[in-house]
Motif scaffolding. Sequence first.
Motif, PDB file in Angstrom:
ATOM      1  N   ASP A  60       3.395 -14.660 -14.203  1.00 61.94           N
ATOM      2  CA  ASP A  60       3.383 -14.874 -15.648  1.00 61.94           C
ATOM      3  C   ASP A  60       4.100 -16.156 -16.051  1.00 61.94           C
ATOM      4  O   ASP A  60       3.763 -16.778 -17.065  1.00 61.94           O
ATOM      5  CB  ASP A  60       4.077 -13.706 -16.362  1.00 61.94           C
ATOM      6  N   LEU A  61       5.103 -16.519 -15.269  1.00 60.76           N
ATOM      7  CA  LEU A  61       5.965 -17.647 -15.638  1.00 60.76           C
ATOM      8  C   LEU A  61       6.341 -18.420 -14.378  1.00 60.76           C
ATOM      9  O   LEU A  61       6.697 -17.826 -13.356  1.00 60.76           O
ATOM     10  CB  LEU A  61       7.235 -17.130 -16.321  1.00 60.76           C
ATOM     11  N   ILE A  62       6.250 -19.741 -14.448  1.00 58.72           N
ATOM     12  CA  ILE A  62       6.729 -20.613 -13.376  1.00 58.72           C
ATOM     13  C   ILE A  62       7.616 -21.682 -14.012  1.00 58.72           C
ATOM     14  O   ILE A  62       7.254 -22.276 -15.033  1.00 58.72           O
ATOM     15  CB  ILE A  62       5.572 -21.279 -12.597  1.00 58.72           C
ATOM     16  N   VAL A  63       8.781 -21.904 -13.429  1.00 65.53           N
ATOM     17  CA  VAL A  63       9.654 -22.996 -13.854  1.00 65.53           C
ATOM     18  C   VAL A  63       9.722 -24.000 -12.715  1.00 65.53           C
ATOM     19  O   VAL A  63       9.743 -23.624 -11.537  1.00 65.53           O
ATOM     20  CB  VAL A  63      11.069 -22.498 -14.242  1.00 65.53           C
ATOM     21  N   CYS A  64       9.753 -25.281 -13.061  1.00 67.52           N
ATOM     22  CA  CYS A  64       9.677 -26.302 -12.024  1.00 67.52           C
ATOM     23  C   CYS A  64      10.413 -27.563 -12.447  1.00 67.52           C
ATOM     24  O   CYS A  64      10.163 -28.115 -13.521  1.00 67.52           O
ATOM     25  CB  CYS A  64       8.205 -26.626 -11.725  1.00 67.52           C
ATOM     26  N   ASN A  65      11.314 -28.007 -11.590  1.00 60.68           N
ATOM     27  CA  ASN A  65      11.987 -29.299 -11.711  1.00 60.68           C
ATOM     28  C   ASN A  65      11.490 -30.122 -10.531  1.00 60.68           C
ATOM     29  O   ASN A  65      12.107 -30.133  -9.473  1.00 60.68           O
ATOM     30  CB  ASN A  65      13.503 -29.100 -11.677  1.00 60.68           C
ATOM     31  N   PRO A  66      10.330 -30.799 -10.664  1.00 57.74           N
ATOM     32  CA  PRO A  66       9.648 -31.363  -9.496  1.00 57.74           C
ATOM     33  C   PRO A  66      10.305 -32.630  -8.968  1.00 57.74           C
ATOM     34  O   PRO A  66      11.003 -33.340  -9.708  1.00 57.74           O
ATOM     35  CB  PRO A  66       8.249 -31.670 -10.039  1.00 57.74           C
ATOM     36  N   PRO A  67      10.066 -32.943  -7.696  1.00 59.98           N
ATOM     37  CA  PRO A  67      10.569 -34.202  -7.138  1.00 59.98           C
ATOM     38  C   PRO A  67       9.754 -35.379  -7.670  1.00 59.98           C
ATOM     39  O   PRO A  67       8.622 -35.212  -8.113  1.00 59.98           O
ATOM     40  CB  PRO A  67      10.348 -34.024  -5.634  1.00 59.98           C
ATOM     41  N   PHE A  68      10.342 -36.561  -7.613  1.00 60.01           N
ATOM     42  CA  PHE A  68       9.608 -37.765  -8.012  1.00 60.01           C
ATOM     43  C   PHE A  68       9.417 -38.705  -6.827  1.00 60.01           C
ATOM     44  O   PHE A  68       9.053 -39.864  -6.980  1.00 60.01           O
ATOM     45  CB  PHE A  68      10.317 -38.506  -9.158  1.00 60.01           C
ATOM     46  N   HIS A  69       9.639 -38.183  -5.620  1.00 56.14           N
ATOM     47  CA  HIS A  69       9.465 -39.008  -4.425  1.00 56.14           C
ATOM     48  C   HIS A  69       8.973 -38.143  -3.276  1.00 56.14           C
ATOM     49  O   HIS A  69       9.112 -36.921  -3.279  1.00 56.14           O
ATOM     50  CB  HIS A  69      10.776 -39.689  -4.034  1.00 56.14           C
ATOM     51  N   VAL A  70       8.369 -38.792  -2.285  1.00 61.31           N
ATOM     52  CA  VAL A  70       8.023 -38.164  -1.008  1.00 61.31           C
ATOM     53  C   VAL A  70       8.771 -38.943   0.055  1.00 61.31           C
ATOM     54  O   VAL A  70       8.472 -40.107   0.300  1.00 61.31           O
ATOM     55  CB  VAL A  70       6.506 -38.207  -0.734  1.00 61.31           C
ATOM     56  N   GLY A  71       9.785 -38.307   0.669  1.00 65.72           N
ATOM     57  CA  GLY A  71      10.650 -39.054   1.558  1.00 65.72           C
ATOM     58  C   GLY A  71      11.378 -40.105   0.751  1.00 65.72           C
ATOM     59  O   GLY A  71      12.068 -39.807  -0.224  1.00 65.72           O
ATOM     60  N   THR A  72      11.218 -41.374   1.122  1.00 64.76           N
ATOM     61  CA  THR A  72      11.852 -42.457   0.381  1.00 64.76           C
ATOM     62  C   THR A  72      10.859 -43.196  -0.516  1.00 64.76           C
ATOM     63  O   THR A  72      11.223 -44.142  -1.195  1.00 64.76           O
ATOM     64  CB  THR A  72      12.494 -43.466   1.355  1.00 64.76           C
TER      65      THR A  72
END
Length: 377
Positions: free
Chosen positions: A303-315
Amino acid sequence: MTGAGFDFGRLRRFPDVEAANLHAVDATDRLLLDTAASSLAAAGPGQVAVVGDRYGALTLGAAALHGLVGLRVHQDPLSGELALADNAQRLGLTGRYRNLALDSELFSGAAVVLIQAPKSIDALRETTQLIARHAEPGVTVYLGGRVKHLSLTMNEVLRASFSDVRAGLARQKSRVIAARDPRADSVAVSFPRREYLEEMGLWVCAHGGAFAGAALDLGSRRLLTVLDRMAPESSTAIDLGCGTGILAAALARARPDLRVIATDESAAAVASAAATMQANELADRVSVRRTDALSGFADASADLIVCNPPFHVGTAVTPAAAHKLFRAAGRVLRPGGQLWTVYNSHLDHRRNLERSVGSTRQAHRDPKFTVTVSVRR
């Protein structure tokens, strides 16, 4: 030089994000294997440990070039484990290694350890403390990284656990630091760390590789301010990319009827989140799972998902990792379910959220962060 007998060009990143500027092997992998070649050639079965292998270049390169078996491997991201398995299958090198947690079993009896330098100093500190206490007394550790990402602090961390630390010459903007002679007076393993967040009334536990350590990062702090507005009628919630589990713990404590699942692809994050739940007596309320972008979760099940996503892959700075999580959320949310996301205000995630999930509106914006809520169509 490495390369004869092993085709690095056949390695893929799959199932991790693939793009023209993202590669499955780099100059550091090659330099590590070249620098450690004589040590690897002399190692017996089960005497080599590999930490931080991105997609299998170190593990499979060592196995193919030196006939090694029984390699012990720790990769923090699950996508790395899956990529290694896929590459091993395609290159006929299955059965030459095994995946292990970052603990004593990984290093017990190891004579050679190859490490791709982590981004976190604490991740390196936890690793070197474990090696010094559990590997063979004659172990040689080879730490490799891009010159711009290596620091004097890394040398200091190595010297806290090893008496002999020497940096090699740079090649193709990469360098390898060799460490030998574990110190008899090296400190005990000091992870996971545990801190009490007075403002939340929660304990936070963190292994070395966990994002933000045992602290509350600014993005999660911003999401917490709108916690009471998140899908109030929901019965199932997922903290996607949970890190140390702060958001999951806060949700569970604020809403006792909510079933909460904390999930991350990082082994350090999952171990940290599990410890956080134990420390706050929430282990019976919050389950913790290691998954690659909600793999194994049924469609339309939350019903609910919270997400603080990354802004990088590795470096590499790229929105691809965040977009992968948004697509996963769109698949797993029930129709009408909500995805609450926080991201740096300069990033243009809203259009991707519209495509991947559904109607998206801004819930908060300031010069640093934007919070959006997307409703599954």
